[in-house]
Design a protein around this motif. Structure first.
Motif, PDB file in Angstrom:
ATOM      1  N   VAL A   1      -3.042   4.662   1.107  1.00  0.00           N
ATOM      2  CA  VAL A   1      -4.363   4.881   0.349  1.00  0.00           C
ATOM      3  C   VAL A   1      -3.995   6.043  -0.675  1.00  0.00           C
ATOM      4  CG1 VAL A   1      -6.592   5.307  -0.101  1.00  0.00           C
ATOM      5  CG2 VAL A   1      -5.896   4.119   1.944  1.00  0.00           C
TER       6      VAL A   1
ATOM      7  N   VAL B   1      -6.298   2.327  -4.346  1.00  0.00           N
ATOM      8  CA  VAL B   1      -5.520   1.213  -4.029  1.00  0.00           C
ATOM      9  C   VAL B   1      -4.814   1.728  -2.517  1.00  0.00           C
ATOM     10  CG1 VAL B   1      -5.222   0.295  -6.101  1.00  0.00           C
ATOM     11  CG2 VAL B   1      -3.506   2.085  -5.561  1.00  0.00           C
ATOM     12  N   ARG B   2      -4.157   0.684  -1.978  1.00  0.00           N
ATOM     13  CA  ARG B   2      -3.335   0.924  -0.682  1.00  0.00           C
ATOM     14  C   ARG B   2      -2.023   0.245  -1.002  1.00  0.00           C
ATOM     15  NH1 ARG B   2      -6.674   0.756   3.745  1.00  0.00           N
ATOM     16  NH2 ARG B   2      -6.891  -1.581   3.184  1.00  0.00           N
ATOM     17  N   PHE B   3      -1.005   0.985  -0.821  1.00  0.00           N
ATOM     18  CA  PHE B   3       0.250   0.360  -1.029  1.00  0.00           C
ATOM     19  C   PHE B   3       1.340   0.714   0.278  1.00  0.00           C
ATOM     20  CE2 PHE B   3       4.745   0.644  -2.885  1.00  0.00           C
ATOM     21  CZ  PHE B   3       4.863  -0.735  -3.103  1.00  0.00           C
ATOM     22  N   GLU B   4       1.916  -0.206   0.875  1.00  0.00           N
ATOM     23  CA  GLU B   4       2.791   0.203   1.962  1.00  0.00           C
ATOM     24  C   GLU B   4       2.237   0.992   2.853  1.00  0.00           C
ATOM     25  OE1 GLU B   4       6.467   1.583   0.340  1.00  0.00           O
ATOM     26  OE2 GLU B   4       7.083  -0.687  -0.030  1.00  0.00           O
ATOM     27  N   GLY B   5       0.681   0.689   3.032  1.00  0.00           N
ATOM     28  CA  GLY B   5       0.096   1.410   4.205  1.00  0.00           C
ATOM     29  C   GLY B   5      -0.421   2.918   3.907  1.00  0.00           C
TER      30      GLY B   5
ATOM     31  N   TYR C   1       2.146  -5.311  -9.840  1.00  0.00           N
ATOM     32  CA  TYR C   1       1.806  -5.284  -8.540  1.00  0.00           C
ATOM     33  C   TYR C   1       0.546  -6.280  -8.436  1.00  0.00           C
ATOM     34  CZ  TYR C   1       3.882  -0.636  -8.267  1.00  0.00           C
ATOM     35  OH  TYR C   1       4.993   0.410  -8.190  1.00  0.00           O
TER      36      TYR C   1
ATOM     37  N   ASP D   1      -5.663  -3.423  -1.471  1.00  0.00           N
ATOM     38  CA  ASP D   1      -4.196  -3.749  -1.201  1.00  0.00           C
ATOM     39  C   ASP D   1      -3.413  -4.374  -2.126  1.00  0.00           C
ATOM     40  OD1 ASP D   1      -4.322  -2.740   1.479  1.00  0.00           O
ATOM     41  OD2 ASP D   1      -5.973  -4.244   2.005  1.00  0.00           O
TER      42      ASP D   1
ATOM     43  N   GLU E   1       0.831  -5.245  -3.373  1.00  0.00           N
ATOM     44  CA  GLU E   1       2.100  -5.530  -3.000  1.00  0.00           C
ATOM     45  C   GLU E   1       3.058  -5.477  -4.264  1.00  0.00           C
ATOM     46  OE1 GLU E   1       2.493  -9.022  -0.618  1.00  0.00           O
ATOM     47  OE2 GLU E   1       2.616 -10.488  -2.157  1.00  0.00           O
TER      48      GLU E   1
ATOM     49  N   SER F   1      -7.883  -9.129   0.573  1.00  0.00           N
ATOM     50  CA  SER F   1      -8.090  -8.695   1.988  1.00  0.00           C
ATOM     51  C   SER F   1      -9.462  -7.907   1.747  1.00  0.00           C
ATOM     52  CB  SER F   1      -6.988  -7.422   2.281  1.00  0.00           C
ATOM     53  OG  SER F   1      -6.840  -6.382   1.229  1.00  0.00           O
TER      54      SER F   1
ATOM     55  N   VAL G   1     -10.981   0.035  -1.178  1.00  0.00           N
ATOM     56  CA  VAL G   1      -9.488   0.083  -1.277  1.00  0.00           C
ATOM     57  C   VAL G   1      -8.879  -1.334  -1.484  1.00  0.00           C
ATOM     58  CG1 VAL G   1      -7.358   0.808  -0.363  1.00  0.00           C
ATOM     59  CG2 VAL G   1      -9.330   2.110   0.062  1.00  0.00           C
TER      60      VAL G   1
END
Length: 556
Positions: free
Chosen positions: A516, A510-514, A550, A151, A153, A555, A149
């Motif tokens: 997945v 992907v993971r966005f704002e916690g 984004y 991350d 932002e 990470s 995954v």
């Protein structure tokens, strides 16, 4: 690989074999002026994807209005995504078969839509698609999910230049050479500089070139841009944009029996002050190329970032130019030129030279065909349908992605003078460019005599619809791997290009704002994926759907 569900196949077969009903199309006008108007709209908006004698990128439309309700056709033309969201079975069946969502023509008036239907209704008979469906299991092994995954932002958003499905049409975001300044394009507008993540319009191409056009669904408008490696000293940069066919005399064209739908224009711009936040200066046209459709034109401009000033590749401009839609229109010889023409090629020119065809550019003497009679000296490599992304590894190896026709997407390792197969090969399969593009065949025993260089990676259309490469990741869980993806769905992949004997491709999320998720979930529909990089080697994911950018975080 996923096979097409039996119920979908049954639905499509029944649709093709059903006798026309006298009830269908009874509400469609057959006034001659409306038919003529509809034909013109169809040619401009629809002919790149649809034909009347076989399936193409989209379905064969012959007899459509005599087998499908007019109201459904109107709704689909306006907003295909709305029907998919409503889980309409016919729309879902088309998506399953063609693996792409048609851009809605919501800007078209009711009269325009009715005119299209009038023209469609002149085709009375259904021509069934009897070719084998090449979508199913050409490549047996599917792409595994890596479980990795990335991350993300939020970084920035371009101002909207249109409404859904693409609020902003960005295709490229890269830093100015020898600088931390970051630039990005909107195909409809021009070039922005992102100043502390805020977009400021640097080049208003729409105003500077008022004849520029950018149609929905294809790579028209400002296709690409590239700053000269000495921009800070000479103020030079380059753009590729589209204008209507016949706008001006072309430097490269084809037979008079094929219409010129668009022209791609390569322009050099010279900034009076290279440090200025807004362009002021002069420009000149380098050359102009005729295009038979909205598709497969000049969608990549780039300089080799590894070349040093004392090396022969320094300051040479690479240009990815596809087949201009000529093969799909029955003129495969234009693409299948064996080095004698400039279509379906990666070109390399000296923008500061003058020994080219029109004296406005130079042909490097070490280009593979520069000294060969009857060959196009501009060619670096050829045999591509749509080479939409060119990049180099830090070790200097050159690669390009090539969007396929109906079956295969390619990532190629590029070597000078090599032939990459189109339009007689799609991936490692034979294609008949004068037959059905849906039908592919195994390679013959004597295939080596053709001299095709085959892809390093090939992926089938039940995995992705249109490939686009990002970068060799300099950080994170896929460090030193290539990140790439599907333009339409935004499905993400990675691979180690040095892996032997062939790179293994895996998918990731992907993971966005916690949370997945997939990119489709993140942007709420069709993604129109692109990648960008800044001067600090941070990698970004861009979506035309929202005009959002984004940042991929470092990470594990």
């Amino acid at each position: 690989m996923k096979s097409i569900p039996f119920i979908v196949l049954l639905f499509l077969i029944l649709m093709a074999c059903t006798k026309p009903s006298p009830e269908f199309g009874a509400d469609i006008s057959q006034a001659q002026d409306q038919i003529i108007k509809g034909k013109a709209i169809f040619k401009e908006q629809c002919s790149s994807c649809h034909e009347f004698n076989s399936n193409a990128i989209g379905p064969n439309l012959s007899g459509l209005t005599r087998n499908v309700e007019s109201s459904w056709i109107r709704d689909f033309i306006k907003n295909p995504q709305a029907l998919l969201d409503a889980e309409d079975p016919r729309a879902l069946g088309l998506l399953e078969k063609y693996r792409t969502v048609m851009p809605g023509l919501d800007g078209l008036s009711e009269d325009g839509i009715n005119s299209i239907l009038s023209y469609l209704h002149t085709f009375e008979f259904v021509i069934p698609d009897t070719d084998p469906d090449s979508l199913v299991n050409l490549i047996e092994a599917g792409i595994p999910d890596s479980g990795i995954v990335l991350d993300l932002e939020f970084f920035s958003q371009l101002p909207p230049s249109d409404t859904i499905p693409a609020l902003a049409k960005m295709t490229k975001m890269e830093p100015l050479p020898q600088s931390n300044r970051l630039f990005i394009n909107d195909q409809r507008i021009g070039i922005y500089e992102l100043v502390e993540a805020e977009p400021r319009l640097y080049l208003d191409l729409k105003t500077a070139r008022p004849k520029m056009v950018s149609k929905p669904g294809w790579g028209t408008g400002l296709g690409s841009f590239a700053f000269h490696p000495d921009f800070l000293q000479n103020g030079l940069f380059y753009t590729a944009h589209t204008e209507p066919g016949g706008t001006a005399s072309s430097d490269f064209g084809y037979t008079d029996s094929l219409d010129v739908f668009m022209q791609w224009v390569l322009t050099e711009w010279k900034a009076t002050d290279p440090s200025a936040r807004q362009f002021k200066g002069s420009s000149r046209e380098i050359f102009r190329i005729d295009n038979a459709s909205q598709a497969h034109g000049m969608q990549e401009l780039t300089f080799n970032p590894n070349a040093k000033k004392n090396e022969s590749d320094y300051g040479l401009l690479y240009i990815g130019f596809g087949d201009a839609g000529t093969a799909e229109k029955g003129f495969a010889n234009i693409a299948n030129h064996q080095g004698s023409g400039i279509y379906s090629s990666i070109l390399r020119i000296d923008p500061l030279g003058n020994n080219g065809k029109n004296g406005q550019y130079g042909i490097p003497e070490n280009n593979p065909f520069a000294q060969i009679e009857g060959k196009a000296g501009e060619i670096y490599a050829y045999g591509f349908r749509n080479p939409n992304r060119i990049f180099w590894t830090e070790e200097g190896t050159m690669y390009a992605t090539d969007i396929g026709q109906h079956s295969i997407e390619e990532l190629n390792r590029i070597e000078p003078g090599k032939f990459y197969g189109w339009p007689v090969r799609e991936g490692t399969f034979v294609i008949n460019p004068y037959g059905s593009f849906r039908q592919v065949f195994p390679l013959p025993k004597d295939d080596a005599k053709l001299g095709v260089t085959y892809p390093l990676i090939q992926l089938e259309h039940d995995e992705l619809a249109a490939i686009f490469a990002g970068y060799i990741m300099p950080y994170g869980p896929i460090k030193e791997k290539l990140i790439f993806g599907d333009i339409l769905s935004g499905r993400l992949f990675f691979a180690d290009l040095d892996q032997k004997p062939k790179p293994e491709v895996q998918s990731l999320k992907v993971r966005f704002e916690g949370r997945v998720m997939t990119l489709e979930e993140l942007v709420g529909g069709r993604v129109d994926l692109k990648f960008g990089m800044d001067a600090e080697k941070n990698v970004y994911i861009m979506s035309k759907n929202q005009g959002n950018i984004y940042k991929i975080l470092d990470s594990q």
